[in-house]
Design an enzyme around this catalytic site. Structure first.
Site, PDB file in Angstrom:
ATOM      1  N   HIS A   1       1.124  -1.211   0.115  1.00 14.13           N
ATOM      2  CA  HIS A   1       0.069  -0.116   0.112  1.00 14.13           C
ATOM      3  C   HIS A   1       1.097   1.154  -0.075  1.00 14.13           C
ATOM      4  O   HIS A   1       0.609   2.413   0.719  1.00 14.13           O
ATOM      5  CB  HIS A   1      -0.998   0.247   0.990  1.00 14.13           C
ATOM      6  CG  HIS A   1      -2.142  -1.022   1.280  1.00 14.13           C
ATOM      7  ND1 HIS A   1      -3.398  -1.126   0.499  1.00 14.13           N
ATOM      8  CD2 HIS A   1      -1.786  -2.735   1.572  1.00 14.13           C
ATOM      9  CE1 HIS A   1      -3.829  -2.406   0.856  1.00 14.13           C
ATOM     10  NE2 HIS A   1      -3.235  -2.898   1.614  1.00 14.13           N
TER      11      HIS A   1
ATOM     12  N   ASN B   1     -10.663  -2.522   2.271  1.00 10.79           N
ATOM     13  CA  ASN B   1     -10.202  -2.794   0.819  1.00 10.79           C
ATOM     14  C   ASN B   1     -11.057  -2.414   0.172  1.00 10.79           C
ATOM     15  O   ASN B   1     -12.501  -2.442   0.765  1.00 10.79           O
ATOM     16  CB  ASN B   1      -9.331  -4.346   0.779  1.00 10.79           C
ATOM     17  CG  ASN B   1      -8.078  -4.212   0.969  1.00 10.79           C
ATOM     18  OD1 ASN B   1      -7.215  -3.524   0.953  1.00 10.79           O
ATOM     19  ND2 ASN B   1      -7.474  -6.064   0.956  1.00 10.79           N
TER      20      ASN B   1
ATOM     21  N   TYR C   1       0.745  -3.914  12.144  1.00  8.38           N
ATOM     22  CA  TYR C   1       0.868  -2.474  11.591  1.00  8.38           C
ATOM     23  C   TYR C   1       1.174  -1.528  12.573  1.00  8.38           C
ATOM     24  O   TYR C   1       2.354  -0.447  12.624  1.00  8.38           O
ATOM     25  CB  TYR C   1      -0.637  -2.142  11.917  1.00  8.38           C
ATOM     26  CG  TYR C   1      -1.166  -2.779  10.612  1.00  8.38           C
ATOM     27  CD1 TYR C   1      -1.242  -4.121  10.245  1.00  8.38           C
ATOM     28  CD2 TYR C   1      -1.809  -1.595   9.418  1.00  8.38           C
ATOM     29  CE1 TYR C   1      -2.155  -4.618   9.584  1.00  8.38           C
ATOM     30  CE2 TYR C   1      -2.464  -2.099   8.098  1.00  8.38           C
ATOM     31  CZ  TYR C   1      -2.662  -4.057   8.368  1.00  8.38           C
ATOM     32  OH  TYR C   1      -3.315  -4.452   7.089  1.00  8.38           O
TER      33      TYR C   1
HETATM   34 FE1  HDD Z   1      -2.543  -4.553   5.588  1.00 10.54          FE
HETATM   35  C1  HDD Z   1      -0.878  -1.601   4.867  1.00 10.54           C
HETATM   36  C2  HDD Z   1      -5.596  -3.570   4.334  1.00 10.54           C
HETATM   37  C3  HDD Z   1      -4.329  -7.567   5.506  1.00 10.54           C
HETATM   38  C4  HDD Z   1      -0.016  -6.141   7.275  1.00 10.54           C
HETATM   39  N1  HDD Z   1      -3.034  -3.060   4.633  1.00 10.54           N
HETATM   40  C5  HDD Z   1      -2.148  -1.565   4.626  1.00 10.54           C
HETATM   41  C6  HDD Z   1      -2.865  -1.208   4.162  1.00 10.54           C
HETATM   42  C7  HDD Z   1      -4.259  -1.492   3.994  1.00 10.54           C
HETATM   43  C8  HDD Z   1      -4.130  -2.472   4.593  1.00 10.54           C
HETATM   44  C9  HDD Z   1      -5.972  -0.121   3.419  1.00 10.54           C
HETATM   45  C10 HDD Z   1      -2.470   0.512   4.067  1.00 10.54           C
HETATM   46  C11 HDD Z   1      -2.955   1.928   4.648  1.00 10.54           C
HETATM   47  C12 HDD Z   1      -2.196   2.891   4.906  1.00 10.54           C
HETATM   48  O1  HDD Z   1      -3.094   3.722   4.031  1.00 10.54           O
HETATM   49  O2  HDD Z   1      -0.980   3.736   5.089  1.00 10.54           O
HETATM   50  N2  HDD Z   1      -4.271  -5.743   5.268  1.00 10.54           N
HETATM   51  C13 HDD Z   1      -5.138  -4.965   4.598  1.00 10.54           C
HETATM   52  C14 HDD Z   1      -6.449  -6.024   5.201  1.00 10.54           C
HETATM   53  C15 HDD Z   1      -6.129  -6.839   5.038  1.00 10.54           C
HETATM   54  C16 HDD Z   1      -4.414  -6.766   5.413  1.00 10.54           C
HETATM   55  C17 HDD Z   1      -7.994  -5.273   4.172  1.00 10.54           C
HETATM   56  C18 HDD Z   1      -6.462  -8.116   5.021  1.00 10.54           C
HETATM   57  C19 HDD Z   1      -7.990  -8.543   5.920  1.00 10.54           C
HETATM   58  N3  HDD Z   1      -2.008  -6.570   6.491  1.00 10.54           N
HETATM   59  C20 HDD Z   1      -2.828  -7.923   6.394  1.00 10.54           C
HETATM   60  C21 HDD Z   1      -1.950  -8.783   6.977  1.00 10.54           C
HETATM   61  C22 HDD Z   1      -0.823  -8.143   7.705  1.00 10.54           C
HETATM   62  C23 HDD Z   1      -0.756  -6.880   7.123  1.00 10.54           C
HETATM   63  C24 HDD Z   1      -2.333 -10.576   7.106  1.00 10.54           C
HETATM   64  C25 HDD Z   1      -0.040  -9.007   8.347  1.00 10.54           C
HETATM   65  C26 HDD Z   1       0.076  -9.802   9.286  1.00 10.54           C
HETATM   66  N4  HDD Z   1      -0.273  -4.004   5.973  1.00 10.54           N
HETATM   67  C27 HDD Z   1       0.368  -4.407   6.541  1.00 10.54           C
HETATM   68  C28 HDD Z   1       1.290  -3.602   6.973  1.00 10.54           C
HETATM   69  C29 HDD Z   1       0.806  -2.264   6.268  1.00 10.54           C
HETATM   70  C30 HDD Z   1      -0.289  -2.483   5.637  1.00 10.54           C
HETATM   71  C31 HDD Z   1       2.540  -4.103   6.579  1.00 10.54           C
HETATM   72  C32 HDD Z   1       1.690  -1.505   5.270  1.00 10.54           C
HETATM   73  C33 HDD Z   1       1.852  -0.295   5.686  1.00 10.54           C
HETATM   74  C34 HDD Z   1       1.208  -0.299   7.030  1.00 10.54           C
HETATM   75  O3  HDD Z   1       0.383  -1.444   6.960  1.00 10.54           O
HETATM   76  O4  HDD Z   1       1.229   0.646   7.926  1.00 10.54           O
HETATM   77  O5  HDD Z   1       1.414  -4.034   8.565  1.00 10.54           O
END
Ligand code: HDD
Length: 695
Positions: free
Chosen positions: A86, A159, A373
C-alpha cells in the site's frame, strides 16, 4: 572574476526568500524584524541561499559552511521507508456523520450519537506497487479510515474487496513476497501478471475466492470515488450490558460502482499515471465532495453458527441476501491535505486502534494484523512517539505515563511518571468507561490448527462467478488469460485451470482454450465438497452502476471551425446533468469556432486521449475532419472511445472521423444534435457493443 554574476545571484536570493515564505506555511515563517526571513533550522537568518561558502571564488567549498551542511543533511534524510504494501496512496480529510444509532449494540459514541460529525482522514491505495507507481494497475485498493472520535482514534483498515487471499496472518509475508516484483530482476512493478504470484496462488487454494474478485473489474476502478470499501473481518460491538454482537463494516459510494475496461486502464496508465489522484483532487477542488454510506451487517454467534461457512475466515463474505446491510451514517471527503508527506505519507493506521464498544473477533488474519501494523509504524516512522505527529494524534485529550523516546514532542511536567501515585494532584487514572474486551469464553486444544470449517475454498468463488453478468464473466476470463499468459511456467498455468474447474467448468475451458493448453487439466483435489450457493446480484459491478452523469467527465473534441451552437448545447446539457466537460483540440492555445469566437481548450489532443473520459463528443468542420483523419491521435480518440464502449456524439465532421477509423454506427453513436439521447447513453457503457469489438 565576474562580479555581475554574483550580484545577479543575490537578486535571485531575495526573490526566493519571498516565495519560500509564501509557500512554506506557518511553521517556517520566523519573522526577523518586519521581514519573514529565510532561516536555518536554528532560526539563523540566511543571507545567501544560492552559493555555498568557498575559500575563494574559484576555490573549494569549506566544511565550515554550516548552512550548506544543514540543508544537504536534511535533504539526504527526507525519505522514510515506504510502506511494504500500500505504498502508493491518496489521502483526504473529511467527516463521518451518524444517521442511525447502534445504541442497542454498542457504547461507542461514534456509533450512537446521531448527527454528530466526527473528523476523519481516509487513505485509498494500491497494494503491490511502490509509492511512485501508476494509479491504474490491476490491483486491490486499500481503503483505510482514521476516525478521530471523542473516545480516541478508531482505524478501519479495509480494502475495496470484501475478502482476502489468505486465512492466517503467518502467510502474509509469503503472499507479499510472491506478489511484489521478483527479487532477482526487480520487476514487474505493481502487477500480479508474473510467475511468482501465480505460483503461490496456484498452491494456495484458499485464495480462489479472492482470485475471482481480483480478476473482475473491481480491481480496475474508474475512480477512487466509485469504489466500495469493506472492513473485511468480523468485528464485535459491545453494549452497556457487556453483550456482544458481530459486525461487518461496508462503505457504499454515493456515485455508485464503476470500473474501467482493461484496455482503458492500460492506456490511462500512459496518458496520466496519476489519473486517480488527480481526478479526486479535481473533484474536491470543484466542491464535488465524494460521499460514502457506512453500512453494517449485524449478527449473533448463534446466527453465525448456522452460516454454511465460517465468518472468521477472511476468505469468505456474508452475502447480503443472508444478512442485509443497514446504512448507519455517511462519510464526506472534503479537504485535501496541506502537505502530502506530513499527512498522507505519515498517517499510521493500525487495526488495533479501536474505541470502547468495538472489539475484535478471533479471525486469525485480523489477530496477526493487530501486531503487524504497530510494528511497521515503528520502523517507518522511527519512534514510539509516532502518535504525536499531528495526522496521527487523537483530537480528544489523551494522557498516560508513557515517557521519553525518540522525537518526544511533549514536555510532561512534574516528578511523577507512574501509576498509582499519591504525589500528583490529578493524575490520569483508570476509568470504568474505558476499553473492555468482550467477555468471551474460549477453550480448546493449543496448537497450530486450522479449523475444518475453513476448508471450503471454492463455494463462494463459484457463487461470485455465477452472480456476474455475462459481460463481467467474460472480463474475468480475459483477465485470467492475460495474467496467465504472462506466466512462463506451463505447470503454473495448468494448476490454475485445475482450480477453476471447481468454480466453473465453462470458465476453466475458456481459460484453457485462451491459453492454448493442449488438454484441459484434471480438477485440483478439493479438501471439501463444493456447495451450490445461490447467485448474489449484489456482487456485480454492472448491477451497482448508477444511471447518473454525476461525477463523470465528458470530452468534446473540436478544432478551428467547429460549430459553436452544437458545442454550447452539449456543454450545457452535460453540466446540467452533473458531469464535467473538457474541451480537447489539436492546439492548447485555443480554437476559433464557426462564429469567429475563440474557445478555451483544456487539453491538447495528443496528451488528452478519450480514455480520460466517460463519453465523448466530436464536433468538427468538414475541413478539420479531413485534416484530423490523417492524425493518429484523432483516430485513436474515436476508436478507443468506441472500443471502450462509450457513448459518442458526432456531427458531420465526426462521421468522417468515424468512417476513417473504420467504425460502424450503433445505438451508442448519436447525432450531436440529439443531446438528450447522448446524455442518456453517456450514463452507462454500451455493453451490447462489446461482442463487436472483443472476441
Ligand atoms: Fe494490511 C497496510 C489493508 C492484511 C500488514 N493494509 C495496509 C493498508 C491497508 C491494508 C488499507 C494501508 C494503510 C494505509 O493507507 O496506510 N491488510 C489490509 C486488509 C487486509 C490486510 C484489508 C486483510 C483483510 N496486512 C494484512 C496482514 C498483514 C498486513 C495479514 C500482516 C500480518 N498492512 C500490513 C502492513 C502495512 C499494511 C505491513 C503496510 C504499511 C502499514 O501497514 O502501515 O503492516
Amino acid at each position: 572574476m565576474n562580479n555581475d554574476k554574483f550580484i545577479k545571484c543575490k537578486d535571485d536570493a531575495q526573490y526566493n526568500k519571498k516565495t519560500q515564505v509564501g509557500q512554506g506555511g506557518e511553521l517556517h515563517q520566523i519573522a526577523h524584524g518586519d521581514d519573514a526571513s529565510l532561516t536555518t533550522n536554528q532560526g539563523v537568518p540566511i543571507s545567501d541561499n544560492q552559493n555555498s561558502l568557498k575559500s575563494n571564488p574559484l576555490g573549494p567549498v569549506l566544511l565550515e559552511d554550516f548552512i550548506l551542511r544543514e540543508k544537504i543533511t536534511h535533504f539526504d534524510h527526507e525519505r522514510i521507508p515506504e510502506r511494504i504494501v500500500h505504498a502508493r496512496g491518496t489521502g483526504v480529510h473529511g467527516y463521518f456523520e451518524l444517521t442511525h444509532s447502534l445504541e442497542q449494540y454498542t457504547t461507542a459514541k461514534i456509533l450512537t450519537e446521531v448527527s454528530e460529525q466526527t473528523p476523519l482522514f481516509t487513505r485509498i491505495s494500491t497494494v503491490a506497487g511502490g509509492s511512485g507507481s501508476v494509479d491504474t494497475p490491476r490491483d486491490v485498493r486499500g481503503f483505510a479510515t482514521k476516525f478521530y472520535t471523542k473516545e480516541g482514534n478508531w482505524d478501519l483498515v479495509g480494502n475495496n474487496v470484501p475478502v482476502f487471499f489468505i486465512q492466517d496472518a503467518i502467510k502474509f509475508p509469503d503472499l507479499v513476497h510472491a506478489i511484489k516484483m521478483e527479487p532477482d530482476r526487480g520487476f514487474p512493478q505493481s502487477a500480479t501478471a508474473h510467475d511468482t504470484f501465480w505460483d503461490f496462488i496456484s498452491l494456495t487454494p484458499e485464495s480462489m475466492h479472492m482470485v475471482m474478485w481480483i480478476m473482475s473489474d473491481r480491481t480496475i476502478p474508474r475512480s477512487l470515488r466509485m469504489i466500495e470499501g469493506f472492513g473485511v473481518h468480523s468485528f464485535r460491538l459491545i453494549n452497556e450490558n457487556g453483550h456482544s454482537t458481530f459486525v461487518k463494516f461496508h462503505w457504499r459510494p454515493k456515485l455508485g460502482l464503476q470500473s474501467m475496461i482493461w484496455d482503458e486502464a492500460v492506456k490511462t496508465a500512459g496518458a496520466d499515471p496519476d489519473f486517480m489522484r488527480r481526478e479526486l483532487f479535481e473533484a474536491i477542488e470543484a466542491g464535488d465532495y465524494p460521499e460514502w454510506d457506512l453500512a453494517v451487517q449485524l449478527f449473533t454467534a448463534e446466527e453465525a453458527d448456522k452460516f454454511p461457512f465460517d465468518h472468521l475466515d477472511a476468505t469468505k463474505l456474508i452475502p447480503e441476501e443472508l444478512v442485509p446491510l443497514q446504512v448507519i451514517g455517511r462519510m464526506v471527503l472534503n479537504r485535501w491535505p496541506n502537505n502530502f508527506f506530513a499527512e498522507t505519507e505519515q498517517v499510521a493506521f493500525c487495526p488495533s486502534h479501536v474505541v470502547p464498544g468495538i472489539d475484535f473477533s478471533n479471525d486469525p488474519l485480523l489477530q496477526g494484523r493487530l501486531f503487524s501494523y504497530l510494528d511497521t509504524q515503528l520502523s517507518r516512522l522511527g519512534s514510539p512517539n509516532f502518535h504525536q505527529i499531528p495526522i496521527n494524534a487523537p483530537k480528544c485529550p489523551f494522557a498516560n505515563h508513557q515517557r521519553d523516546g525518540q522525537m518526544q514532542m511533549q514536555q510532561p511536567i512534574g516528578r511523577v511518571s507512574y501509576e498509582p501515585n499519591s504525589l500528583s494532584e490529578a493524575p490520569p487514572h483508570e476509568t470504568p468507561k474505558g476499553f473492555h474486551s468482550a467477555a468471551v469464553i474460549d477453550g480448546g486444544v493449543k496448537g497450530r490448527i486450522r479449523m475444518d470449517s475453513f476448508a471450503d475454498h471454492y463455494s463462494q468463488a463459484r457463487q461470485f462467478f455465477i452472480s456476474q453478468t455475462s459481460y463481467e464473466e467474460a472480463h474475468i476470463a480475459s483477465a485470467l488469460i492475460f495474467e496467465l499468459s504472462k506466466v512462463e511456467h506451463l505447470h503454473i498455468r495448468e494448476a490454475m485451470v485445475s482450480h477453476l474447474r471447481h468454480i466453473s467448468e465453462e470458465l476453466a475451458s475458456k481459460v484453457s482454450d485462451g491459453l492454448g493448453l493442449q488438454k484441459i487439466p484434471d480438477a485440483y483435489e478439493s479438501a471439501s465438497i463444493v456447495q451450490e450457493m445461490p447467485a448474489s446480484p449484489a456482487l456485480q459491478i454492472i448491477g451497482k452502476m448508477k444511471g447518473i452523469l454525476l461525477g463523470r467527465s465528458i470530452g468534446i473534441l473540436i478544432a478551428d471551425g467547429s460549430n459553436i451552437d452544437a458545442i454550447n448545447a452539449l456543454k450545457k446539457a452535460v453540466i446540467d446533468a452533473g458531469a464535467s466537460v473538457k474541451i480537447v483540440s489539436p492546439k492548447i492555445g485555443g480554437a476559433k469556432l464557426s462564429d469567429g469566437s475563440m474557445i478555451k481548450v483544456d487539453g491538447q489532443l495528443a496528451g488528452t486521449p478519450s480514455v480520460l473520459f466517460d463519453a465523448v463528443a466530436i464536433i468538427l468542420s468538414s475541413e478539420a475532419a479531413k485534416e484530423l483523419s490523417m492524425e493518429a491521435a484523432a483516430i485513436d480518440f474515436i476508436r478507443d472511445a468506441f472500443g471502450h464502449l462509450k457513448a459518442i456524439a458526432i456531427d458531420n465532421g465526426g462521421v468522417t472521423l468515424l468512417k476513417t477509423a473504420n467504425l460502424r454506427e450503433d445505438s451508442g453513436v448519436i447525432d450531436a444534435l440529439e443531446v438528450e439521447a447522448f446524455i442518456a447513453a453517456a450514463k452507462t457503457r454500451q455493453w451490447e457493443r462489446e461482442s463487436a469489438v472483443r472476441a
